[in-house]
Design a protein around this motif. Structure first.
Motif, PDB file in Angstrom:
ATOM      1  N   SER A 177       0.984   6.699   2.829  1.00  0.00           N
ATOM      2  CA  SER A 177       1.902   6.584   1.695  1.00  0.00           C
ATOM      3  C   SER A 177       1.447   7.478   0.548  1.00  0.00           C
ATOM      4  N   LYS A 178       0.152   7.441   0.266  1.00  0.00           N
ATOM      5  CA  LYS A 178      -0.378   8.201  -0.871  1.00  0.00           C
ATOM      6  C   LYS A 178      -0.599   9.677  -0.548  1.00  0.00           C
ATOM      7  N   GLU A 179      -1.136   9.949   0.649  1.00  0.00           N
ATOM      8  CA  GLU A 179      -1.508  11.326   0.979  1.00  0.00           C
ATOM      9  C   GLU A 179      -0.333  12.153   1.503  1.00  0.00           C
ATOM     10  N   GLN A 180       0.583  11.520   2.254  1.00  0.00           N
ATOM     11  CA  GLN A 180       1.677  12.258   2.868  1.00  0.00           C
ATOM     12  C   GLN A 180       3.033  11.915   2.255  1.00  0.00           C
ATOM     13  N   GLU A 181       3.034  11.001   1.255  1.00  0.00           N
ATOM     14  CA  GLU A 181       4.262  10.538   0.618  1.00  0.00           C
ATOM     15  C   GLU A 181       5.242   9.952   1.624  1.00  0.00           C
ATOM     16  N   THR A 182       4.697   9.321   2.664  1.00  0.00           N
ATOM     17  CA  THR A 182       5.532   8.628   3.638  1.00  0.00           C
ATOM     18  C   THR A 182       6.085   7.362   3.002  1.00  0.00           C
ATOM     19  N   THR A 183       7.370   7.141   3.159  1.00  0.00           N
ATOM     20  CA  THR A 183       8.016   5.947   2.629  1.00  0.00           C
ATOM     21  C   THR A 183       7.948   4.848   3.680  1.00  0.00           C
ATOM     22  N   ILE A 184       7.580   3.646   3.256  1.00  0.00           N
ATOM     23  CA  ILE A 184       7.368   2.561   4.214  1.00  0.00           C
ATOM     24  C   ILE A 184       8.078   1.301   3.750  1.00  0.00           C
ATOM     25  N   MET A 185       8.824   0.696   4.666  1.00  0.00           N
ATOM     26  CA  MET A 185       9.435  -0.610   4.431  1.00  0.00           C
ATOM     27  C   MET A 185       8.807  -1.572   5.434  1.00  0.00           C
ATOM     28  N   VAL A 186       8.196  -2.634   4.939  1.00  0.00           N
ATOM     29  CA  VAL A 186       7.493  -3.559   5.830  1.00  0.00           C
ATOM     30  C   VAL A 186       7.822  -4.996   5.458  1.00  0.00           C
ATOM     31  N   SER A 187       8.158  -5.791   6.476  1.00  0.00           N
ATOM     32  CA  SER A 187       8.393  -7.216   6.251  1.00  0.00           C
ATOM     33  C   SER A 187       7.171  -7.989   6.737  1.00  0.00           C
ATOM     34  N   SER A 188       6.888  -9.097   6.075  1.00  0.00           N
ATOM     35  CA  SER A 188       5.719  -9.880   6.469  1.00  0.00           C
ATOM     36  C   SER A 188       5.783 -11.273   5.873  1.00  0.00           C
ATOM     37  N   HIS A 189       5.184 -12.227   6.613  1.00  0.00           N
ATOM     38  CA  HIS A 189       5.003 -13.571   6.078  1.00  0.00           C
ATOM     39  C   HIS A 189       3.679 -13.675   5.328  1.00  0.00           C
ATOM     40  N   LEU A 190       2.808 -12.671   5.496  1.00  0.00           N
ATOM     41  CA  LEU A 190       1.504 -12.685   4.832  1.00  0.00           C
ATOM     42  C   LEU A 190       1.673 -12.161   3.415  1.00  0.00           C
ATOM     43  N   LEU A 191       2.016 -13.057   2.493  1.00  0.00           N
ATOM     44  CA  LEU A 191       2.298 -12.635   1.126  1.00  0.00           C
ATOM     45  C   LEU A 191       1.058 -12.062   0.452  1.00  0.00           C
ATOM     46  N   SER A 192      -0.113 -12.582   0.805  1.00  0.00           N
ATOM     47  CA  SER A 192      -1.345 -12.045   0.224  1.00  0.00           C
ATOM     48  C   SER A 192      -1.545 -10.592   0.641  1.00  0.00           C
ATOM     49  N   GLU A 193      -1.124 -10.263   1.863  1.00  0.00           N
ATOM     50  CA  GLU A 193      -1.231  -8.889   2.342  1.00  0.00           C
ATOM     51  C   GLU A 193      -0.243  -7.986   1.607  1.00  0.00           C
ATOM     52  N   MET A 194       0.969  -8.482   1.377  1.00  0.00           N
ATOM     53  CA  MET A 194       1.975  -7.718   0.644  1.00  0.00           C
ATOM     54  C   MET A 194       1.504  -7.439  -0.786  1.00  0.00           C
ATOM     55  N   ALA A 195       0.805  -8.403  -1.370  1.00  0.00           N
ATOM     56  CA  ALA A 195       0.320  -8.237  -2.741  1.00  0.00           C
ATOM     57  C   ALA A 195      -0.678  -7.091  -2.834  1.00  0.00           C
ATOM     58  N   VAL A 196      -1.367  -6.787  -1.730  1.00  0.00           N
ATOM     59  CA  VAL A 196      -2.385  -5.740  -1.726  1.00  0.00           C
ATOM     60  C   VAL A 196      -1.771  -4.365  -1.487  1.00  0.00           C
ATOM     61  N   ILE A 197      -0.781  -4.271  -0.582  1.00  0.00           N
ATOM     62  CA  ILE A 197      -0.308  -2.945  -0.170  1.00  0.00           C
ATOM     63  C   ILE A 197       1.015  -2.515  -0.802  1.00  0.00           C
ATOM     64  N   ALA A 198       1.865  -3.465  -1.203  1.00  0.00           N
ATOM     65  CA  ALA A 198       3.226  -3.093  -1.618  1.00  0.00           C
ATOM     66  C   ALA A 198       3.275  -2.559  -3.049  1.00  0.00           C
TER      67      ALA A 198
END
Length: 300
Positions: A177-198
């Motif tokens: 995401s940062k190095e190649q400016e790739t756009t990412i859409m990700v669904s997850s039930h792990l809200l703690s994980e989303m808080a770190v990466i989204a």
């Protein structure tokens, strides 16, 4: 630049509304976290974006262009949904070779590079039917990135991964995401994980997108509070208002009271509750997180 723009999207199955007037915007290079309960419509939404199911109303645009089932736009997208379509009798390498040929991937060593990125290079000659759930998830991700797409859509990609696998997966998404400016859409039930990466969060509830906010905005709005559990909520709320003149509080799940006025004298407050025969089962100071934010939105 907006990579994905959704306006008033509606999806019906028969008379059932699965998606209702969804409006969504995903910017280039950001990681967009889609969260919601089971049955909220997350997978259906992703399928409509990928053209795997027809929409009932509204429109979807990718890079400013309205999509259709024959659009060349899809060559710029990679996806990892629950259904992968891998052949059980083929090895990991052979499966990726099939999909690479379908996509017209010509880059030398593209398959090996994808397998290295997801940690499956040592399993490349193992048959898919012998893969664990976590390995199948990794192979699905390798298939999504083999053609180096500009936009990646991932549906619950960390299910079945161990903690190390989740951490490696997280680092990989942040890196591209940062190095190649790739756009990412990700669904997850792990809200703690989303808080770190989204970078941004979209909350889908019963087919409606009820919130779309930058993660930094959510973090700023989360407030430190005094969390208490008592034997009589109604009487405790009355004491807060009449004795201590505090109205900045709320009752959560009929179980806890969150007091946002931290100037409250806890010692005097405890004495007052004891004088009224109210028992204190828990009293702690904590800060709201993404799970609290999600719970508040879903519960109205």
């Amino acid at each position: 630049m907006e990579v994905l723009t959704i306006n008033n999207l509606i999806k019906k199955y028969g008379k059932s509304d699965v998606l209702r007037s969804v409006n969504m915007h995903i910017m280039e290079g950001e990681i967009y976290g889609l969260i919601g309960k089971n049955g909220a419509g997350k997978t259906t939404l992703m399928k409509t974006i990928l053209g795997l199911t027809e929409i009932t109303g509204g429109n979807i645009r990718l890079w400013g262009k309205t999509i259709d089932s024959n659009s060349a736009i899809y060559s710029r997208i990679g996806a990892n949904l629950d259904f992968q379509g891998f052949y059980p009798e083929l090895t990991a390498y052979e499966n990726l070779k099939v999909f690479a040929n379908i996509r017209g991937v010509t880059k030398k060593n593209a398959i090996e590079e994808a397998l290295i990125k997801v940690g499956l290079i040592n399993e490349r000659y193992k048959k898919y039917k012998r893969f664990s759930l976590g390995m199948k998830k990794r192979l699905g991700l390798a298939n999504a990135i083999i053609h180096e797409p500009e936009f990646i859509i991932l549906d619950e990609p960390t299910n079945g991964l161990d903690p190390i696998g989740i951490a490696e997966f997280r680092e990989y998404l942040i890196k591209i995401s940062k190095e190649q400016e790739t756009t990412i859409m990700v669904s997850s039930h792990l809200l703690s994980e989303m808080a770190v990466i989204a970078d941004r969060i979209g909350v889908l509830n019963d087919g409606e997108l009820i919130a779309e906010k930058k993660m930094e905005e959510i973090q700023k709005s989360n407030r430190t509070h005094l969390k208490i559990s008592v034997t009589n909520n109604e009487l405790t709320c009355g004491i807060l208002e009449k004795v201590f003149h505090i109205e900045n509080y709320e009752v959560i799940d009929k179980k806890y009271i969150y007091i946002y006025d931290l100037q409250l004298d806890r010692k005097e407050f405890s004495k007052e509750l004891a004088n009224h025969g109210i028992g204190i089962m828990e009293i702690t100071v904590e800060e709201e997180n993404l799970e609290d934010y999600f719970k508040k939105l879903v519960q109205g």
